[in-house]
Design a protein around this motif. Sequence first.
Motif, PDB file in Angstrom:
ATOM      1  N   VAL A   1       0.935  -1.087  -0.038  1.00 55.27           N
ATOM      2  CA  VAL A   1      -0.084  -0.021   0.048  1.00 55.27           C
ATOM      3  C   VAL A   1       0.740   1.048  -0.163  1.00 55.27           C
ATOM      4  N   LEU A   2       0.671   2.002  -1.198  1.00 57.55           N
ATOM      5  CA  LEU A   2       1.322   3.397  -1.154  1.00 57.55           C
ATOM      6  C   LEU A   2       0.350   4.468  -0.278  1.00 57.55           C
ATOM      7  N   LEU A   3       0.915   4.958   0.723  1.00 59.09           N
ATOM      8  CA  LEU A   3       0.032   6.013   1.664  1.00 59.09           C
ATOM      9  C   LEU A   3       0.528   7.376   1.431  1.00 59.09           C
ATOM     10  N   THR A   4      -0.282   8.127   0.316  1.00 62.03           N
ATOM     11  CA  THR A   4       0.346   9.515  -0.053  1.00 62.03           C
ATOM     12  C   THR A   4      -0.092  10.644   1.204  1.00 62.03           C
ATOM     13  N   ASP A   5       0.872  11.467   1.502  1.00 56.27           N
ATOM     14  CA  ASP A   5       0.719  12.423   2.338  1.00 56.27           C
ATOM     15  C   ASP A   5       0.625  11.855   3.702  1.00 56.27           C
ATOM     16  N   THR A   6       1.453  10.767   3.914  1.00 59.78           N
ATOM     17  CA  THR A   6       1.131  10.066   5.438  1.00 59.78           C
ATOM     18  C   THR A   6       2.410   9.740   5.865  1.00 59.78           C
ATOM     19  N   ALA A   7       2.612  10.111   7.246  1.00 56.88           N
ATOM     20  CA  ALA A   7       3.910   9.963   8.049  1.00 56.88           C
ATOM     21  C   ALA A   7       3.707   8.613   8.453  1.00 56.88           C
ATOM     22  N   LEU A   8       4.847   8.199   9.111  1.00 54.35           N
ATOM     23  CA  LEU A   8       5.048   7.044   9.598  1.00 54.35           C
ATOM     24  C   LEU A   8       4.059   6.565  10.837  1.00 54.35           C
ATOM     25  N   PRO A   9       3.553   7.543  11.806  1.00 57.89           N
ATOM     26  CA  PRO A   9       2.725   7.189  12.794  1.00 57.89           C
ATOM     27  C   PRO A   9       1.382   7.036  12.099  1.00 57.89           C
ATOM     28  N   GLU A  10       0.775   7.760  10.918  1.00 60.54           N
ATOM     29  CA  GLU A  10      -0.452   7.502  10.665  1.00 60.54           C
ATOM     30  C   GLU A  10      -0.566   6.266   9.716  1.00 60.54           C
TER      31      GLU A  10
ATOM     32  N   ALA B   1      11.631  -4.480   7.016  1.00 62.41           N
ATOM     33  CA  ALA B   1      10.645  -4.351   8.398  1.00 62.41           C
ATOM     34  C   ALA B   1       9.754  -5.363   8.249  1.00 62.41           C
ATOM     35  N   LEU B   2       9.006  -6.020   7.193  1.00 61.71           N
ATOM     36  CA  LEU B   2       8.277  -7.190   7.167  1.00 61.71           C
ATOM     37  C   LEU B   2       9.102  -8.333   7.575  1.00 61.71           C
ATOM     38  N   ALA B   3      10.090  -8.601   7.259  1.00 61.32           N
ATOM     39  CA  ALA B   3      10.874  -9.766   7.503  1.00 61.32           C
ATOM     40  C   ALA B   3      11.000  -9.957   9.033  1.00 61.32           C
ATOM     41  N   THR B   4      11.202  -8.653   9.841  1.00 60.86           N
ATOM     42  CA  THR B   4      11.298  -8.564  11.165  1.00 60.86           C
ATOM     43  C   THR B   4       9.912  -8.878  11.795  1.00 60.86           C
ATOM     44  N   ALA B   5       8.855  -8.483  11.219  1.00 52.69           N
ATOM     45  CA  ALA B   5       7.670  -8.920  11.787  1.00 52.69           C
ATOM     46  C   ALA B   5       7.197 -10.237  11.559  1.00 52.69           C
ATOM     47  N   LYS B   6       7.789 -11.064  10.703  1.00 49.02           N
ATOM     48  CA  LYS B   6       7.682 -12.239  10.571  1.00 49.02           C
ATOM     49  C   LYS B   6       8.523 -13.134  11.571  1.00 49.02           C
ATOM     50  N   ARG B   7       9.793 -12.580  11.676  1.00 44.11           N
ATOM     51  CA  ARG B   7      10.691 -13.223  12.857  1.00 44.11           C
ATOM     52  C   ARG B   7       9.996 -13.176  14.089  1.00 44.11           C
ATOM     53  N   GLU B   8       9.384 -12.066  14.488  1.00 42.83           N
ATOM     54  CA  GLU B   8       8.954 -11.699  15.776  1.00 42.83           C
ATOM     55  C   GLU B   8       7.477 -12.256  16.007  1.00 42.83           C
ATOM     56  N   GLY B   9       7.204 -13.219  15.203  1.00 43.04           N
ATOM     57  CA  GLY B   9       6.039 -13.870  15.532  1.00 43.04           C
ATOM     58  C   GLY B   9       4.627 -13.794  14.686  1.00 43.04           C
ATOM     59  N   ARG B  10       4.665 -12.904  13.675  1.00 45.34           N
ATOM     60  CA  ARG B  10       3.693 -12.804  12.733  1.00 45.34           C
ATOM     61  C   ARG B  10       2.533 -12.005  13.122  1.00 45.34           C
ATOM     62  N   ALA B  11       1.511 -11.607  12.410  1.00 43.89           N
ATOM     63  CA  ALA B  11       0.394 -11.030  12.805  1.00 43.89           C
ATOM     64  C   ALA B  11       0.695  -9.777  13.539  1.00 43.89           C
ATOM     65  N   ARG B  12       1.708  -8.991  12.903  1.00 46.20           N
ATOM     66  CA  ARG B  12       1.981  -7.569  13.584  1.00 46.20           C
ATOM     67  C   ARG B  12       2.643  -6.610  12.520  1.00 46.20           C
ATOM     68  N   THR B  13       2.835  -5.639  13.068  1.00 41.68           N
ATOM     69  CA  THR B  13       3.660  -4.508  12.246  1.00 41.68           C
ATOM     70  C   THR B  13       4.776  -3.983  12.881  1.00 41.68           C
ATOM     71  N   CYS B  14       5.877  -4.059  11.916  1.00 41.42           N
ATOM     72  CA  CYS B  14       7.083  -3.549  12.271  1.00 41.42           C
ATOM     73  C   CYS B  14       7.424  -2.376  11.303  1.00 41.42           C
ATOM     74  N   THR B  15       8.312  -1.413  11.950  1.00 42.08           N
ATOM     75  CA  THR B  15       8.525  -0.269  11.089  1.00 42.08           C
ATOM     76  C   THR B  15      10.119   0.094  11.096  1.00 42.08           C
ATOM     77  N   ASP B  16      10.391   0.883   9.820  1.00 42.54           N
ATOM     78  CA  ASP B  16      12.272   0.917   9.964  1.00 42.54           C
ATOM     79  C   ASP B  16      12.164   2.268   9.901  1.00 42.54           C
TER      80      ASP B  16
END
Length: 189
Positions: free
Chosen positions: A111-120, A174-189
């Motif tokens: 998903v490309l999120l235009t005009d969207t910062a990381l917290p949003e 960041a997706l690889a980190t989410a998978k390593r940490e147990g899936r069903a989660r969102t990780c940021t970079d």
Amino acid sequence: MEATLLEKGQLELKLREQAEAFERLANEDDLSGLPNRRAFDEMLARDMAVARRAGRALSLVVLSIDHLKQINAEWSRAVGDLVLCEVGELMRRSLRASDMPARLGNKEFAVLLTDTALPEAEIACQRLQRLFAQYVEWGGHEAGDIKVSFSAGVVQLHEDDQAPVLFYQRAKNALATAKREGRARTCTD
């Protein structure tokens, strides 16, 4: 002469319709109905250029459906395909019109999120995670038979992201980190 002009007009209309159909096939995932990898790559390059020029935020989410192979093995590939269609529909319904969801391949979406910062962008992922958890008739089965979740990597465009591939790779990391940490989660970079 009149019949020839009418026939020519009908032929031109048919050719235009075929050209539109070919364009759709070239840019749309036939299973989910979302834009495909080709369309995503073009939009990513364009949105990055626009965001840089305008000094606006741009975030990218890369997500992977958790345990799709198990769904295919336990319920059938047809059910797995239906799940992917439902994922596409949930994404279309939950995102803003200015955002671009795409199916990149097999179980991977972006998903490309235009005009969207990381917290949003993280909030958008959390909202989508809740929608997945609340959706109870995955694959056309009764409530709760199939549970579907996703792992996601979310990044915001930085000055270091000189090429679309580098921006995309940060989201994949960041997706690889989410998978390593147990899936069903969102990780940021």
